[in-house]
Design a protein around this motif. Structure first.
Motif, short mmCIF file in Angstrom:
data_model
loop_
_atom_site.label_atom_id
_atom_site.label_comp_id
_atom_site.label_asym_id
_atom_site.label_seq_id
_atom_site.Cartn_x
_atom_site.Cartn_y
_atom_site.Cartn_z
N ASP A 1 33.25 56.99 -14.19
CA ASP A 1 34.57 57.51 -14.58
C ASP A 1 35.41 57.82 -13.34
O ASP A 1 36.64 57.65 -13.37
CB ASP A 1 34.40 58.78 -15.42
CG ASP A 1 33.79 58.48 -16.78
OD1 ASP A 1 33.87 57.32 -17.22
OD2 ASP A 1 33.23 59.42 -17.39
N HIS A 2 34.75 58.26 -12.28
CA HIS A 2 35.47 58.55 -11.04
C HIS A 2 36.11 57.27 -10.47
O HIS A 2 37.26 57.29 -10.00
CB HIS A 2 34.52 59.17 -10.02
CG HIS A 2 35.15 59.43 -8.68
ND1 HIS A 2 36.08 60.43 -8.48
CD2 HIS A 2 35.01 58.80 -7.48
CE1 HIS A 2 36.47 60.43 -7.22
NE2 HIS A 2 35.84 59.45 -6.59
N ILE B 1 36.93 54.56 -12.21
CA ILE B 1 38.01 54.14 -13.11
C ILE B 1 39.25 54.99 -12.90
O ILE B 1 40.38 54.48 -12.89
CB ILE B 1 37.53 54.24 -14.57
CG1 ILE B 1 36.45 53.18 -14.83
CG2 ILE B 1 38.70 54.04 -15.54
CD1 ILE B 1 35.84 53.24 -16.21
N GLN B 2 39.06 56.29 -12.69
CA GLN B 2 40.21 57.16 -12.43
C GLN B 2 40.94 56.75 -11.15
O GLN B 2 42.17 56.82 -11.07
CB GLN B 2 39.75 58.61 -12.33
CG GLN B 2 39.33 59.21 -13.66
CD GLN B 2 38.79 60.63 -13.52
OE1 GLN B 2 38.79 61.19 -12.42
NE2 GLN B 2 38.33 61.20 -14.62
N GLY B 3 40.17 56.31 -10.16
CA GLY B 3 40.78 55.87 -8.92
C GLY B 3 41.66 54.64 -9.11
O GLY B 3 42.72 54.53 -8.48
N TYR B 4 41.22 53.74 -9.98
CA TYR B 4 42.01 52.53 -10.23
C TYR B 4 43.18 52.77 -11.17
O TYR B 4 44.20 52.09 -11.09
CB TYR B 4 41.10 51.44 -10.81
CG TYR B 4 40.31 50.71 -9.76
CD1 TYR B 4 40.89 49.72 -8.98
CD2 TYR B 4 38.97 51.01 -9.55
CE1 TYR B 4 40.16 49.07 -8.00
CE2 TYR B 4 38.23 50.36 -8.58
CZ TYR B 4 38.84 49.39 -7.81
OH TYR B 4 38.12 48.74 -6.84
N THR B 5 43.04 53.71 -12.08
CA THR B 5 44.11 53.96 -13.04
C THR B 5 45.12 55.00 -12.54
O THR B 5 46.17 55.17 -13.16
CB THR B 5 43.52 54.45 -14.38
OG1 THR B 5 42.72 55.62 -14.15
CG2 THR B 5 42.66 53.36 -15.01
N LYS B 6 44.82 55.66 -11.44
CA LYS B 6 45.74 56.67 -10.92
C LYS B 6 47.13 56.10 -10.61
O LYS B 6 48.14 56.73 -10.97
CB LYS B 6 45.15 57.32 -9.66
CG LYS B 6 46.00 58.46 -9.12
CD LYS B 6 45.32 59.12 -7.92
CE LYS B 6 46.18 60.26 -7.38
NZ LYS B 6 45.53 60.92 -6.21
N ARG C 1 49.71 55.96 -13.39
CA ARG C 1 50.38 57.18 -13.86
C ARG C 1 51.65 57.46 -13.06
O ARG C 1 52.35 58.44 -13.33
CB ARG C 1 49.41 58.37 -13.75
CG ARG C 1 48.23 58.27 -14.72
CD ARG C 1 47.46 59.58 -14.78
NE ARG C 1 46.70 59.83 -13.56
CZ ARG C 1 45.45 59.42 -13.36
NH1 ARG C 1 44.84 58.71 -14.29
NH2 ARG C 1 44.82 59.69 -12.24
#
Length: 281
Positions: A160-161, A163-168, A171
């Motif tokens: 999840d970490h 994925i969050q880095g790629y989706t940041k 936003r």
């Protein structure tokens, strides 16, 4: 992107820089080289999203397909007019056939170019509309995470970490338009009659180049990455095992080792002063 890259080099106060590009970023790195080759010391292209066609485009011949060869063959015989009347008639008939073939081929190319141009312009019009923004959001929502998982050799390591880095960046305000404009610029470059595609200019690169691929890259096939390396004179080609589209993240130690070996080969070992500076850093 190219202007921003060169401006960043200026901001660093560097005369030259080694540009490292990944995937579509390799296009930016190569374009920056073509824009200002004197500012680029070397290129490191990781999984370059630069498609090298199997069959290269050839220049359109002045007299149509094959006709110039026929003309040269006749001239080499020392006479343009055969002495035998039947041979003369046959020769004229062949010339007519070759002219018709050349005319038809040129017409087909022109029609194909027009259709392709109209199609690309229609796609650009859709992308610049509100439909384009919705389409980008839909694609990223439905397939974005799937693409990230497929980019890795071992999808189970995509936490999840990660994925969050790629989706940041998704936003950030206006990210959809930024992605659309980048896509549109590539489409317009592909149909521009005044701009030669990057894939057809790779042989013009003269600085040291390293091309890196993961052995199981599912997004940019290894065979295409190898073709990119072959198209660049003197380019090195390295394959990092047990990695996919992101060898710099999955195998950072191996990646750094490969790049360091390339830089030492290209520029020699660092001086003692540079070693002390690196140790202090």
């Amino acid at each position: 992107m190219v202007i921003a890259t060169l401006a960043f080099i200026d901001q660093l106060g560097a005369k030259k820089a080694v540009l490292v590009g990944h995937s579509a970023g390799c296009l930016v790195a190569v374009e920056a080289y073509f824009e200002a080759p004197e500012r680029v010391a070397a290129l490191v292209l990781v999984a370059p999203a630069i498609f090298v066609p199997v069959f290269r485009r050839k220049g359109v011949k002045e007299y149509g397909v094959g006709e110039q060869e026929w003309q040269n063959k006749k001239d080499s015989n020392g006479s343009n007019l055969p002495t035998n009347p039947l041979n003369r008639i046959w020769g004229k008939f062949l010339e007519l056939c070759l002219w018709i073939a050349g005319f038809l081929m040129n017409m087909i190319r022109a029609i194909g170019s027009i259709v392709r141009s109209l199609y690309c312009k229609a796609v650009v019009a859709v992308l610049r509309s509100s439909v384009g923004v919705r389409l980008v959001r839909l694609v990223m929502d439905k397939f974005g995470i799937l693409a990230v998982r497929n980019a890795w050799y071992d999808p189970s390591k995509v936490t999840d970490h990660v994925i969050q880095g790629y989706t940041k960046p998704l936003r950030s305000r206006g990210w959809e338009m930024a992605l659309l404009e980048y896509t549109i610029s590539m489409i317009m470059d592909s149909i521009s009659s005044s701009k030669v595609p990057v894939s057809e200019r790779l042989s013009e690169i003269s600085c040291p180049v390293l091309v890196v691929s993961g052995d199981t890259d599912r997004l940019v096939p290894r065979w295409n990455t190898e073709r990119v390396a072959r198209a660049i004179p003197g380019a090195g080609f390295e394959v990092i095992k047990n990695s996919g589209h992101l060898p710099q993240e999955e195998r950072p130690e191996e990646f750094v080792s490969v790049v360091e070996r390339f830089l030492r080969k290209a520029f020699g070992r660092p001086s003692e002063q540079e070693k002390l500076f690196q140790a202090a850093a």
